[in-house]
Design a protein around this motif. Sequence first.
Motif, short mmCIF file in Angstrom:
data_model
loop_
_atom_site.label_atom_id
_atom_site.label_comp_id
_atom_site.label_asym_id
_atom_site.label_seq_id
_atom_site.Cartn_x
_atom_site.Cartn_y
_atom_site.Cartn_z
N GLN A 50 0.77 -1.18 0.04
CA GLN A 50 0.11 0.16 -0.22
C GLN A 50 0.97 1.22 0.18
N HIS A 51 0.92 1.83 -1.14
CA HIS A 51 1.88 3.09 -1.31
C HIS A 51 1.27 4.44 -0.98
N ILE A 52 1.86 5.52 -0.46
CA ILE A 52 1.49 6.87 -0.49
C ILE A 52 1.00 7.05 -1.93
N THR A 53 0.15 7.71 -2.32
CA THR A 53 -0.22 8.11 -3.80
C THR A 53 0.77 9.09 -4.35
N GLU A 54 0.81 9.14 -5.65
CA GLU A 54 1.71 10.03 -6.27
C GLU A 54 1.37 11.50 -5.89
N GLU A 55 -0.13 11.80 -5.60
CA GLU A 55 -0.52 13.17 -5.51
C GLU A 55 -0.14 13.30 -4.00
N GLN A 56 -0.30 12.29 -3.14
CA GLN A 56 0.16 12.63 -1.71
C GLN A 56 1.46 12.77 -1.64
N CYS A 57 2.33 12.27 -2.37
CA CYS A 57 3.83 12.41 -2.22
C CYS A 57 4.16 13.74 -2.65
N ARG A 58 3.54 14.19 -3.69
CA ARG A 58 3.78 15.70 -4.47
C ARG A 58 3.49 16.72 -3.15
N HIS A 59 2.19 16.45 -2.37
CA HIS A 59 1.96 17.52 -1.52
C HIS A 59 3.08 17.33 -0.31
N ILE A 60 3.33 16.27 0.17
CA ILE A 60 4.27 16.24 0.98
C ILE A 60 5.74 16.66 0.87
N LEU A 120 6.92 19.97 2.79
CA LEU A 120 8.43 20.06 3.40
C LEU A 120 9.66 21.05 2.77
N GLN A 121 9.51 21.29 1.38
CA GLN A 121 10.50 21.86 0.85
C GLN A 121 10.09 23.36 1.17
N ASP A 122 8.93 23.70 1.35
CA ASP A 122 8.14 25.01 1.46
C ASP A 122 8.66 25.48 2.97
N ARG A 123 8.86 24.57 3.83
CA ARG A 123 9.17 24.92 5.02
C ARG A 123 10.37 24.63 5.57
N LYS A 124 11.44 24.23 4.51
CA LYS A 124 12.85 23.94 4.65
C LYS A 124 13.18 22.95 5.46
N HIS A 125 12.33 21.75 5.46
CA HIS A 125 12.74 20.43 6.12
C HIS A 125 13.45 19.61 4.89
N LEU A 183 16.05 4.23 -1.16
CA LEU A 183 15.94 5.49 -0.29
C LEU A 183 16.26 6.68 -0.97
N PHE A 184 15.41 7.67 -0.89
CA PHE A 184 15.56 9.17 -1.75
C PHE A 184 15.70 9.97 -1.13
N GLY A 185 17.03 10.75 -0.80
CA GLY A 185 17.24 11.88 0.01
C GLY A 185 16.89 13.16 -0.42
N SER A 186 16.43 14.20 0.30
CA SER A 186 16.31 15.58 -0.17
C SER A 186 17.87 16.11 -0.52
N GLU A 187 17.59 17.17 -1.01
CA GLU A 187 18.99 17.84 -1.70
C GLU A 187 20.03 17.95 -0.51
N ASN A 188 19.58 18.64 0.90
CA ASN A 188 20.69 18.72 1.79
C ASN A 188 20.50 17.83 3.01
N PHE A 189 19.72 16.70 2.83
CA PHE A 189 19.66 15.65 3.75
C PHE A 189 20.89 15.18 4.38
N GLU A 190 21.92 14.79 3.59
CA GLU A 190 23.02 14.06 3.98
C GLU A 190 23.73 14.81 5.24
N SER A 241 10.15 10.05 5.95
CA SER A 241 10.62 10.73 7.13
C SER A 241 11.32 12.03 7.10
N PHE A 242 11.01 12.83 7.96
CA PHE A 242 11.66 14.35 7.70
C PHE A 242 12.14 14.72 9.12
N ILE A 243 13.06 15.51 9.18
CA ILE A 243 13.81 16.30 10.37
C ILE A 243 12.69 17.17 10.91
#
Length: 276
Positions: free
Chosen positions: A79-89, A93-98, A108-115, A160-162
């Motif tokens: 059972q996946h998160i839908t693509e629409e839900q993924c885009r929203h998340i 997260l990016q708008d809030r700088k998470h 596993l796919f990390g955001s630009e500055n996650f490392e 997952s997000f910080i």
Amino acid sequence: MPKVLFIDIDGTLVNYETVIPQSAIDAIRKARSNGHKVYVCTGRSKAEVYENIWNIGLDGMIGGNGAYVEDAGRVIIHQHITEEQCRHIVDWLQDRKHEFYLESSNGLFGSENFEKASEPVLKLYMGRKGKDASNVTVRSIFPNMIFDGELYRDDVDKISFILNSYQDYIDASEEFKDLNVGTWGGAGELALFGDFYSKGITKAHAISVLLEHLGMKQEDTIAFGDAKIDIPMLEYCKIGVAMGNGGDEIKAMADYVTAGVDEDGLYKAFVNLGLI
């Protein structure tokens, strides 16, 4: 009677330095040779269940806190998160700088500055578990994480997000009422990360689906865990075993508390329960 055993990974099968005690390997192999079925039941996605875990010898896995069920190489539910839900998340997260990472069976796919951003958080996480965190890096915890992959996806089990503060979790819960929003962190269940996954997903629900597939009964089940997220699994199974290194909440509700993961806790529980 053969039993069906469900074993959490982090803090239960694997210690906080990602090492599997040899005694745990021996316990699982002996239990399977005695006719019992053994599944890992974890918050990890399949991409995070590495070869050293599969090499123990397992009948299958439940991943993504119940989003994914596999038996003998066959996928029973996913059972996946839908693509629409993924885009929203991702956009939120990016708008809030998470910084965040997507958990998928395909990687596993990390955001630009996650490392960079997650290293001090992961050090704190390990430190709260009472372990030496001086050499902890993102690559030591997530060796195969991809940092330049597509973030709008249709194959995501969990994100997952910080957390910058606990308020971030509250805000996420308000924003994403169509999803489960949780937290995870370290000793004492302190929150360092938030996470998103599909509604209706629990380890207990996944176990019920797997039992129906296997033609086995709830009374034949034993669960092993160390954290709050494992409580529904321990409540559902006939016998619930908490690790000695677990949080107070899970130890209080468990049928049995064994030794810690680094104190041969799984092996001792298997012996005391007559599995080996």
